[in-house]
Structure formats: structure tokens, C-alpha cells
Design an enzyme around this catalytic site. Structure first.
Site, PDB file in Angstrom:
ATOM      1  N   HIS A 547       0.827  -1.209   0.000  1.00  0.00           N
ATOM      2  CA  HIS A 547       0.000   0.000   0.000  1.00  0.00           C
ATOM      3  C   HIS A 547       0.862   1.260   0.000  1.00  0.00           C
ATOM      4  O   HIS A 547       0.349   2.364  -0.169  1.00  0.00           O
ATOM      5  CB  HIS A 547      -0.920   0.015   1.230  1.00  0.00           C
ATOM      6  CG  HIS A 547      -0.235   0.455   2.490  1.00  0.00           C
ATOM      7  ND1 HIS A 547       0.806  -0.247   3.052  1.00  0.00           N
ATOM      8  CD2 HIS A 547      -0.430   1.537   3.292  1.00  0.00           C
ATOM      9  CE1 HIS A 547       1.214   0.380   4.144  1.00  0.00           C
ATOM     10  NE2 HIS A 547       0.486   1.459   4.312  1.00  0.00           N
ATOM     11  N   HIS A 562       1.254   6.747  -0.804  1.00  0.00           N
ATOM     12  CA  HIS A 562       0.606   5.969   0.240  1.00  0.00           C
ATOM     13  C   HIS A 562      -0.875   5.845  -0.108  1.00  0.00           C
ATOM     14  O   HIS A 562      -1.578   6.850  -0.234  1.00  0.00           O
ATOM     15  CB  HIS A 562       0.798   6.690   1.582  1.00  0.00           C
ATOM     16  CG  HIS A 562       0.229   5.983   2.767  1.00  0.00           C
ATOM     17  ND1 HIS A 562      -1.114   5.899   3.007  1.00  0.00           N
ATOM     18  CD2 HIS A 562       0.835   5.346   3.796  1.00  0.00           C
ATOM     19  CE1 HIS A 562      -1.321   5.237   4.135  1.00  0.00           C
ATOM     20  NE2 HIS A 562      -0.158   4.888   4.623  1.00  0.00           N
TER      21      HIS A 562
END
Length: 646
Positions: A547, A562
Site C-alpha cells: 500500500h 501511500h
């Protein structure tokens, strides 16, 4: 596109190779530790001094046992220093792999020397033997520690994610159980066979023990080479943010200030003391209490079979059961095994049941992972990462437990009359009572204490670790911690970078992101799940959760992309990368796809955040406005001061 689904990404050939190589490393490493911590004392008590009188032999056994305890306890303070040396090592192969190979080669050669009885020197001059033994054993222990610290120190270097670390640790534990328990199955056949080849006698003689040491040493070296050739240390922004060299003072201060290391260490000390002492006396249980030394292989077979089941089972169970519960299950099994050993040690069926329960433990896996995750905890709390130093704590504790174990086993052998050529027929009820007191009652108390400490004082859970990683990222975004060491650079000219939108959606100012990403950058509320390269550059690192990944532009602008808020808890599910770490990228390349629907189902926000990790170097940065963008649109023009090494 909210219901977009992405298919699961399979492991690459590189990932499979790396996992196999890392796992093979602990095969030889655990075999070596078993030979040194368990069977060396068995050799000392049953074979090393067979050619001298029983009275002199007992004195020499007591001398060796005492020396080993003193040496290993004295070296306890050395292991964090060794960890510091590893931490400060910089080579083209990384900082861990060179010590893996050097430590394994040197310690393996010296293992053969001590199993040769220092070439029979005790028969010539016992004082000279004692002096040489101390020197050799100290060097052996130091280089074994280098290999041990380097091996487990690679876990956080290979992966930044708690779950992925669990996979590597489980694999290492799996093969480690084979290495450790495999010795139990082969030690009697090997020592007997090679003694027979040399003397024609079906017994465990000095020639057999020497052959045993040579085989173990060779396996250890080959395993270390597998790790060195098959694994790669990853370089991510969080590791680089704590790359400053540490002093010896920093090592001990860092450990003392990290309360979680201290509690985890105490729990491990209690567990390990119970485990190693019991393993050390199992041979005596089979030989002198049950009276069936040739069936000692059963102990190794049971442990191996159980290890085959528990180690691979750990990462599967950990998806649904927390570490603390797994630790609880393992320790309760261990406690039940001691009750069986105490009251049914003369019954082979009950002993086998006890061995199953004794080896059905997740304690070592949980402890190693908790120590590993405490690295980020210490970095957040104290500013020091010290990967190898933190993981030097476990081998340091192994030294303590190994020292006490060697002392206890040697004492049992002497006090219970279990030395030399004695058999089960020579052992009295008093001898057996003495044996049980040290072999089972004391470890039972230690295993209970380990359970109490871990359940009530250790707070590093999977969820807590994810929160810590998120907090470190926020500190990077705000510039509270830095990737580069400003003291090493001088400011020269300014470089400009046009940063493109990495995803389609609506622009959001970084200050408006609800979880507090304060710094320089922007966010986008995405309309689909595709992330594209925002500029020409290179992939720096990827969290195993996928992620989060880091990139650097051709002009030196370092950034992190992110995806989502709290999506670290998804452990990579629903995220697929389309690149390899270190790969050069062009603006507009597809880098990542993520499942928006899955993120929403988990209750998380899928906002995409991009922030720059060197805010102190950014000279100019235009503000973002709330508008819709398409990937490839220019979002910000960043002026970055160029750093030149002094």
C-alpha cells in the site's frame, strides 16, 4: 469503478528463491546451535575423557562445565557490541551477508576443534588444555554470534511489514526445527557408525563425535552460503532515515530505553531456559530413566513432525488469531508436557505424548517477531533503529540460557551418576528424583513465568506495529525525521521537478487529510484504482503490504505514495504492483492497482497521499487547489535544492 476487483498476484521467482534461501540458512544454523548447546555437553560427559580415570574425568567434566558457563555469561555483554558492528558494516553485499559467511566458517572450524577434545590435549596437560579451551571456545562463540545476529537481523532488512516478516520468520523456524530436531535423530546413528568404522565397536566413541561435528560444521557453512547468495537486503526510506552510525553507548542506551525489548527479552529468557534445559536432558531421560538410548531418535522424530505442522501453520493461524493467543496456546501445551514428564516419565507412550505437547509451541516465532517489530517502536520512541543490535538481544539471551543449560546438564550428569559407561541399571530412585527436579520441575516454573510476563507486559501487537509504521511515515512527511544526513551535504543549485497526478480523482491539500499527514505534498480522492508514475525516476522501495512505495525522480526528489488510511492492516490484500524495486520508471507508467471496493468493505478510506521526504530541501512548492485531475496532469512544480557531498 468502486466495485473494481483485482486478481491476486502470485509470488515471483525472485520472492520464492529468497524465501527458500532464507529458510535454508536456519537449517544449518540451528543444527550448529544444537550441537554446541546440547550435544557438546553430552560428548563431554560421555566421551571426551573416557581414557582417563573416573575421578579425574569427573573433575575435568566439572571444569569444562564451569568454564562454559562462565565464558557464555561473560560474553553476554559482547553480543550487543557485535550487533553494533554488524549495524555499522557497509559493503557491496550489504551489512548482514558477509558476517553470515565469516561467522559460520570460523565457528564451524572451531566446533570441530572442540569436538576433537582440542586434539586430545587433556591427556597430555590438563592445565594447557583448559587455557586453550577457553581461548577457542570464546572465539567460537563470538563468531557464532556474528552469524546468528546477521541471520535474524536480515528479517527487517528483507521486509518492512509485520506480516511478511512473519512468513520469513516462520520459514526460518520451520527449517530450524528440522536442523535442531534432525540432530536428535542422527546423533546416535552417526556417532555409533563412525566409531564402528574407526574401532570396530558398536558404541559412541570420540571418533564418532568428531565425525558428527564435521558434518554439522559443513551443513552450517553451506546454509550460510545459501542465505548470502539467495537473499537481498531492501533499502527503504524508513531504514535510511535511521542509517546514522551508532556508538557502543547508543547500543545499550537504546536497549534500556526500549521497554518492550526488556519485557519481550524477559519472557524469552524464561521460555528459552525451560526449552533448552529440557532438550539438554532428553538424552539422559532415554538412556538412564527409560533405559532405551537407541530409541532416542524418537524424540527428534516427534519434534520434527510437530515442527512440520506448527511452523507452516503459524502464518495461517495468525490471519485469524493474534500473537498473544498463539503464545498462550503454545505455553499451555508446554506446561502440560512437564506434568506428563513428571508423572509418566517411565512410560514410553506418555513420554511421546509429552514430547508432542512440548514441541507444539509458537513461542519462539512470536518472540522473534515481537522483537523485530520493536525495532520500529524504538525508532519512533528514541530515534534509533539499530536493526542488528535489537536482534542481538535474542542470541544474547540464548547465551544466558545456553550457559545455565550446560551447567545444569553437566551438574545432573555428575550428581545423578549419569556419566561415562553407566547404564540405567546403575541409577537409583534418588538419582531419578534429582534428575526430575532439575529437568522438569524447574523448567515448569520458567514456562509459567514466561507466559505471565508476555501476556501482561508485552504490548507490541500486529495492530500496534501498523500504527507505529503509520506514525513514522507521518514524521517523514512533516520532516521530523529525515532520510538524508544534512551534516554530510552542502547546498548548491536548485533543481525543478514537475510532479504529475499519479491517479484520477479530486485534489486534496495534505493538511486536510484527516489522519494528520502534515508536510509537503498533496492527496487525491481517487475515482479508480490505478496508480501511475508521477515523474521519470526509480522505485526506491515497497512495503510488503504494497500500500506504500517510495520513488525518487531523476532530479533527486524523493517521495512516498501511500494508498488509503489504515490500509496497512489489509496486509497487501487487494494491492498489485507492476514493477520491481530498483526499476527505472517513466512518467505515466502503471505502477500499482488497488481494489477500491475491498478497501471500502474493510471500512477504510482509499485516499491516495503523495508526500516528499526531504521537506527541508524544498525551496518552492505551489499550493494545490481542490479540483478534479487526470493522471498525467501537472499538480505541483517542486524546486529542490541540490545536495553535494562534502
Amino acid at each position: 469503478m468502486d466495485n473494481q476487483k483485482v486478481e491476486k498476484k502470485h509470488l515471483t521467482g525472485t520472492q520464492i528463491r529468497e524465501r527458500i534461501a532464507f529458510a535454508l540458512g536456519n537449517l544449518g544454523h540451528s543444527a550448529f546451535y544444537g550441537a554446541l548447546s546440547t550435544y557438546f555437553i553430552v560428548y563431554v560427559t560421555s566421551g571426551m575423557f573416557n581414557d582417563v580415570s573416573p575421578k579425574v574425568a569427573n573433575r575435568l567434566i566439572a571444569l569444562i562445565t564451569t568454564l562454559v558457563v562462565i565464558i557464555r555469561l561473560a560474553e553476554v555483554v559482547v553480543d550487543p557490541i557485535l550487533g553494533n558492528i554488524v549495524d555499522n558494516t557497509k559493503t557491496r553485499w550489504g551489512k548482514f551477508k558477509p558476517w553470515q559467511v565469516i561467522g559460520s566458517v570460523v565457528s564451524s572450524i572451531l566446533l570441530v576443534v572442540v569436538f576433537s577434545g582440542v586434539f586430545g590435549l587433556a591427556k597430555v596437560n590438563w592445565l594447557l588444555f583448559a587455557i586453550c579451551f577457553v581461548i577457542i571456545f570464546v572465539i567460537l562463540d563470538i563468531f557464532y554470534s556474528f552469524a546468528d545476529v546477521s541471520y535474524w537481523g536480515m528479517v527487517p532488512a528483507i521486509s518492512g511489514d509485520s506480516k511478511e516478516r512473519g512468513v520469513f520468520t516462520a520459514l526460518g523456524s520451520f527449517t530450524g526445527s528440522i536442523g535442531w530436531n534432525g540432530l536428535t535423530m542422527i546423533v546416535v546413528p552417526i556417532t555409533t557408525y563412525f566409531t564402528y568404522l574407526a574401532t570396530g565397536k558398536h558404541e559412541q566413541g570420540t571418533q564418532g563425535w568428531l565425525a558428527f561435528a564435521i558434518i554439522v560444521g559443513a551443513i552450517s557453512i553451506v546454509s550460510a552460503l545459501a542465505v548470502a547468495l539467495g537473499t537481498t537486503e531492501k533499502h527503504d526510506v524508513i531504514r535510511e532515515a535511521a542509517s546514522k552510525k551508532t556508538s557502543i553507548k547508543d547500543v545499550f542506551v537504546g536497549i534500556i530505553k526500549n521497554d518492550q525489548i526488556l519485557w519481550i527479552s524477559l519472557a524469552y529468557l524464561m521460555y528459552s531456559l525451560a526449552y533448552v534445559v529440557t532438550n539438554g536432558v532428553l538424552f539422559y531421560l532415554f538412556k538412564f530413566v527409560i533405559g532405551k538410548p537407541n530409541e532416542f531418535w524418537i524424540a527428534g522424530a516427534v519434534a520434527t513432525v510437530v515442527g512440520f505442522s506448527t511452523a507452516p501453520l503459524y502464518p495461517i493461524l495468525n490471519k485469524y488469531i493474534t500473537r498473544k493467543i498463539l503464545f498462550l496456546i503454545g505455553q499451555i501445551s508446554m506446561i502440560l508436557s512437564y506434568i506428563i514428564f513428571i508423572f509418566g516419565s517411565s512410560n514410553m507412550t506418555l513420554v511421546i505424548l509429552g514430547l508432542v505437547l512440548f514441541n507444539f509451541t509458537f513461542a519462539q516465532l512470536v518472540i522473534v517477531l515481537s522483537l523485530t517489530d520493536s525495532i520500529e517502536y524504538g525508532q519512533l520512541k528514541n530515534g534509533n533503529r539499530n536493526e542488528a543490535v535489537v536482534l542481538a538481544v535474542r542470541p544474547m539471551l540464548d547465551k544466558i540460557t545456553g550457559a545455565f543449560s550446560n551447567g545444569i546438564v553437566g551438574s545432573i550428569a555428575i550428581m545423578a551418576g549419569m556419566t561415562g559407561s553407566e547404564t540405567a541399571a546403575d541409577i537409583t530412585a534418588k538419582n531419578i528424583h534429582m534428575f526430575k527436579l532439575f529437568a522438569f520441575y524447574s523448567p515448569l516454573a520458567f514456562s509459567i513465568l514466561a507466559l505471565i510476563v508476555f501476556m501482561f507486559k508485552v504490548n507490541i501487537t500486529e495492530k500496534k506495529h501498523a500504527e507505529i509504521v503509520e506514525e513514522l511515515e507521518k514524521k517523514l512527511a512533516s520532516g521530523e525525521i529525515s532520510v538524508t544526513d544534512d551534516s554530510e551535504t552542502i547546498i548548491n543549485n536548485v533543481l525543478d521537478t514537475a510532479v504529475l497526478a499519479p491517479v484520477n480523482g479530486d485534489l486534496v491539500a495534505l493538511d486536510d487529510v484527516p489522519t494528520g499527514f502534515k508536510g509537503k505534498g498533496f492527496a487525491i480522492q481517487p475515482t479508480d484504482g490505478n496508480i501511475y508514475a508521477p515523474f521519470d525516476g526509480q522505485i526506491k522501495f515497497t512495503f510488503s503490504t504494497r500500500h506504500t512505495f517510495g520513488i525518487v525522480s531523476e532530479t533527486g526528489l524523493e517521495a512516498i505514495i501511500h494508498v488509503g488510511l489504515e490500509t496497512v492492516n489489509m496486509r497487501g490484500e487487494g494491492f498489485i504492483t507492476h514493477y520491481n524495486d530498483g526499476q527505472n520508471i517513466k512518467a505515466g507508467d502503471l505502477l500499482l492497482t488497488f481494489d477500491q471496493g475491498l478497501i471500502h468493505e474493510a471500512g477504510y478510506d482509499d485516499i491516495v497521499i503523495m508526500f516528499f521526504t526531504q521537506p527541508g530541501r524544498i525551496e518552492e512548492l505551489n499550493e494545490v487547489t481542490g479540483k478534479s485531475v487526470t493522471h498525467g496532469d501537472v499538480v505541483q512544480n517542486v524546486s529542490l535544492s541540490k545536495n553535494i557531498n562534502k
